[in-house]
Motif scaffolding. Structure first.
Motif, PDB file in Angstrom:
ATOM      1  N   ASN A   1       3.121   7.231  -3.599  1.00 35.02           N
ATOM      2  CA  ASN A   1       4.117   8.186  -4.105  1.00 35.02           C
ATOM      3  C   ASN A   1       5.202   8.519  -3.083  1.00 35.02           C
ATOM      4  O   ASN A   1       5.627   9.674  -2.964  1.00 35.02           O
ATOM      5  N   ILE A   2       5.643   7.518  -2.337  1.00 31.59           N
ATOM      6  CA  ILE A   2       6.756   7.756  -1.415  1.00 31.59           C
ATOM      7  C   ILE A   2       8.055   7.821  -2.220  1.00 31.59           C
ATOM      8  O   ILE A   2       8.193   7.195  -3.269  1.00 31.59           O
ATOM      9  N   ASP A   3       8.995   8.606  -1.717  1.00 34.92           N
ATOM     10  CA  ASP A   3      10.279   8.774  -2.402  1.00 34.92           C
ATOM     11  C   ASP A   3      11.320   7.764  -1.933  1.00 34.92           C
ATOM     12  O   ASP A   3      12.307   7.519  -2.620  1.00 34.92           O
ATOM     13  N   ALA A   4      11.118   7.203  -0.737  1.00 33.47           N
ATOM     14  CA  ALA A   4      12.010   6.172  -0.203  1.00 33.47           C
ATOM     15  C   ALA A   4      11.270   5.447   0.909  1.00 33.47           C
ATOM     16  O   ALA A   4      10.306   5.961   1.480  1.00 33.47           O
ATOM     17  N   LEU A   5      11.741   4.240   1.204  1.00 32.49           N
ATOM     18  CA  LEU A   5      11.130   3.408   2.242  1.00 32.49           C
ATOM     19  C   LEU A   5      12.147   3.142   3.345  1.00 32.49           C
ATOM     20  O   LEU A   5      13.252   2.673   3.077  1.00 32.49           O
ATOM     21  N   ILE A   6      11.762   3.453   4.580  1.00 35.69           N
ATOM     22  CA  ILE A   6      12.545   3.066   5.751  1.00 35.69           C
ATOM     23  C   ILE A   6      11.855   1.837   6.335  1.00 35.69           C
ATOM     24  O   ILE A   6      10.670   1.889   6.685  1.00 35.69           O
ATOM     25  N   TYR A   7      12.596   0.745   6.434  1.00 39.29           N
ATOM     26  CA  TYR A   7      11.980  -0.566   6.640  1.00 39.29           C
ATOM     27  C   TYR A   7      12.635  -1.315   7.797  1.00 39.29           C
ATOM     28  O   TYR A   7      13.831  -1.568   7.782  1.00 39.29           O
TER      29      TYR A   7
ATOM     30  N   VAL B   1      11.427  -5.565   0.158  1.00 38.65           N
ATOM     31  CA  VAL B   1      12.585  -4.960  -0.501  1.00 38.65           C
ATOM     32  C   VAL B   1      12.488  -5.161  -2.009  1.00 38.65           C
ATOM     33  O   VAL B   1      12.690  -4.234  -2.801  1.00 38.65           O
ATOM     34  N   LYS B   2      12.151  -6.372  -2.398  1.00 44.20           N
ATOM     35  CA  LYS B   2      12.029  -6.676  -3.830  1.00 44.20           C
ATOM     36  C   LYS B   2      10.908  -5.854  -4.478  1.00 44.20           C
ATOM     37  O   LYS B   2      11.053  -5.340  -5.585  1.00 44.20           O
ATOM     38  N   LEU B   3       9.792  -5.721  -3.769  1.00 47.11           N
ATOM     39  CA  LEU B   3       8.668  -4.932  -4.295  1.00 47.11           C
ATOM     40  C   LEU B   3       9.063  -3.463  -4.473  1.00 47.11           C
ATOM     41  O   LEU B   3       8.741  -2.836  -5.486  1.00 47.11           O
TER      42      LEU B   3
ATOM     43  N   ASP C   1       0.826  -1.206   0.000  1.00 46.01           N
ATOM     44  CA  ASP C   1       0.000   0.000   0.000  1.00 46.01           C
ATOM     45  C   ASP C   1       0.866   1.264   0.000  1.00 46.01           C
ATOM     46  O   ASP C   1       0.575   2.229  -0.721  1.00 46.01           O
ATOM     47  N   LEU C   2       1.936   1.261   0.791  1.00 46.30           N
ATOM     48  CA  LEU C   2       2.836   2.415   0.828  1.00 46.30           C
ATOM     49  C   LEU C   2       3.403   2.729  -0.555  1.00 46.30           C
ATOM     50  O   LEU C   2       3.551   3.895  -0.926  1.00 46.30           O
ATOM     51  N   LEU C   3       3.716   1.681  -1.301  1.00 47.00           N
ATOM     52  CA  LEU C   3       4.335   1.861  -2.614  1.00 47.00           C
ATOM     53  C   LEU C   3       3.385   2.510  -3.622  1.00 47.00           C
ATOM     54  O   LEU C   3       3.823   2.967  -4.675  1.00 47.00           O
ATOM     55  N   THR C   4       2.110   2.560  -3.294  1.00 43.57           N
ATOM     56  CA  THR C   4       1.135   3.224  -4.178  1.00 43.57           C
ATOM     57  C   THR C   4       0.910   4.685  -3.775  1.00 43.57           C
ATOM     58  O   THR C   4       0.123   5.384  -4.411  1.00 43.57           O
TER      59      THR C   4
END
Length: 309
Positions: free
Chosen positions: A82-88, A100-102, A77-80
């Protein structure tokens, strides 16, 4: 030559300008946290959000509550959004590589914090040097116990980066103490105080003469200390934890348990944002960035209560 130098200087200035433009384009970060019931993860979350606010960046935070499949759905859901980067921060070892792959398929850089994904690491990994710090904790409790006796280990969540590294660090320490025997080990699922209490109760029933406990998180250590208090054994039992959780530091100051390793949670959060911005701007960052933790006892805990690193 002068003309060439001018061109180089102009290019450098242009590069700096473009870098600033790229950095300014970072408007939104996704933060996927393993479990906000844990004080350690809450501290990182608060630091990430505070640093992002300073930079004018929005943070969308999701909490997996310790469940891997939930986290995968949350990150999808986050990837939809418009985030510029993911802190995971992975919720567990199983399927930790999927988010990570997604993200990489979507062209979104990933900053892993505390836990990395086996086989699919983030673009950078920020964590405490848990091997060295766990060795320091175990060195302390083994020495405090006189270098001999029966020891139990309460592990964190099986297969996660900190669990593996803290196990390795303590094993390195044990090599120097042949008169210490590990008589019981058990994994937890949530690194929680309730689990620590229940696990320690069971261990004391089977090993009433245990004298050393290494709990791989402060929550587990507090639970173990509580179970020891209820059991009221005749022998001294030395308890070591790990994390430097705020409640645990207060307990440590009162002698509830003996030692922990205080992690730099505030720095982790700030560095996570900084690295996310750099990655979004196509800058190179080191693949692994390890931080020191500080061995913390009743003697030096006050400074960490006053100002957590």
């Amino acid at each position: 030559m002068k003309f060439a130098r001018t061109l180089l200087a102009s290019a450098a200035l242009l590069g700096l300008g473009l870098g600033s433009v790229h950095a300014a384009e970072v408007k939104k970060l996704g933060l996927a946290v393993a479990n906000l019931q844990a004080n350690f993860f809450n501290q990182i979350k608060q630091s990430v959000e505070a640093e992002a606010k300073k930079r004018g960046i929005e943070v969308v935070t999701v909490d997996a509550k310790g469940d891997g499949p939930t986290q995968i759905n949350q990150i999808q859901d986050l990837l939809t959004q418009n985030i510029d980067a993911l802190i995971y921060i992975p919720a567990g070892a199983a399927a930790a590589s999927v988010p990570v792959k997604l993200a990489k398929q979507a062209g979104i850089p990933v900053v892993n914090v505390d836990r990395n994904a086996e086989g699919a690491p983030g673009d950078t990994f920020l964590a405490t040097d848990s091997v060295a710090s766990a060795k320091a904790v175990c060195d302390y409790i083994l020495k405090e116990a006189g270098g001999k006796g029966k020891m139990v280990i309460i592990h964190g969540q099986k297969g996660t980066t900190p669990e593996l590294d803290r196990t390795k660090g303590c094993q390195e320490s044990l090599k120097a103490y042949p008169d210490v025997s590990v008589v019981a080990e058990q994994y937890s699922n949530m690194w929680s105080q309730d689990e620590g209490f229940q696990i320690m109760q069971n261990m004391l029933q089977s090993n009433s003469d245990v004298s050393i406990v290494f709990a791989q998180a402060d929550g587990l250590a507090l639970g173990a200390a509580q179970a020891i208090k209820v059991a009221n054994p005749s022998q001294k039992i030395v308890v070591g934890g790990f994390d430097g959780d705020t409640a645990a530091l207060e307990a440590l100051s009162k002698g509830v348990f003996n030692v922990t390793a205080t992690q730099q949670t505030q720095k982790m959060g700030r560095d996570a944002v900084e690295n996310a911005v750099k990655l979004a701007a196509k800058e190179k960052v080191p693949p692994v960035q390890l931080m020191d933790a500080t061995l913390t006892t009743k003697e030096n805990v006050a400074s960490f209560i006053a100002n957590h690193p």
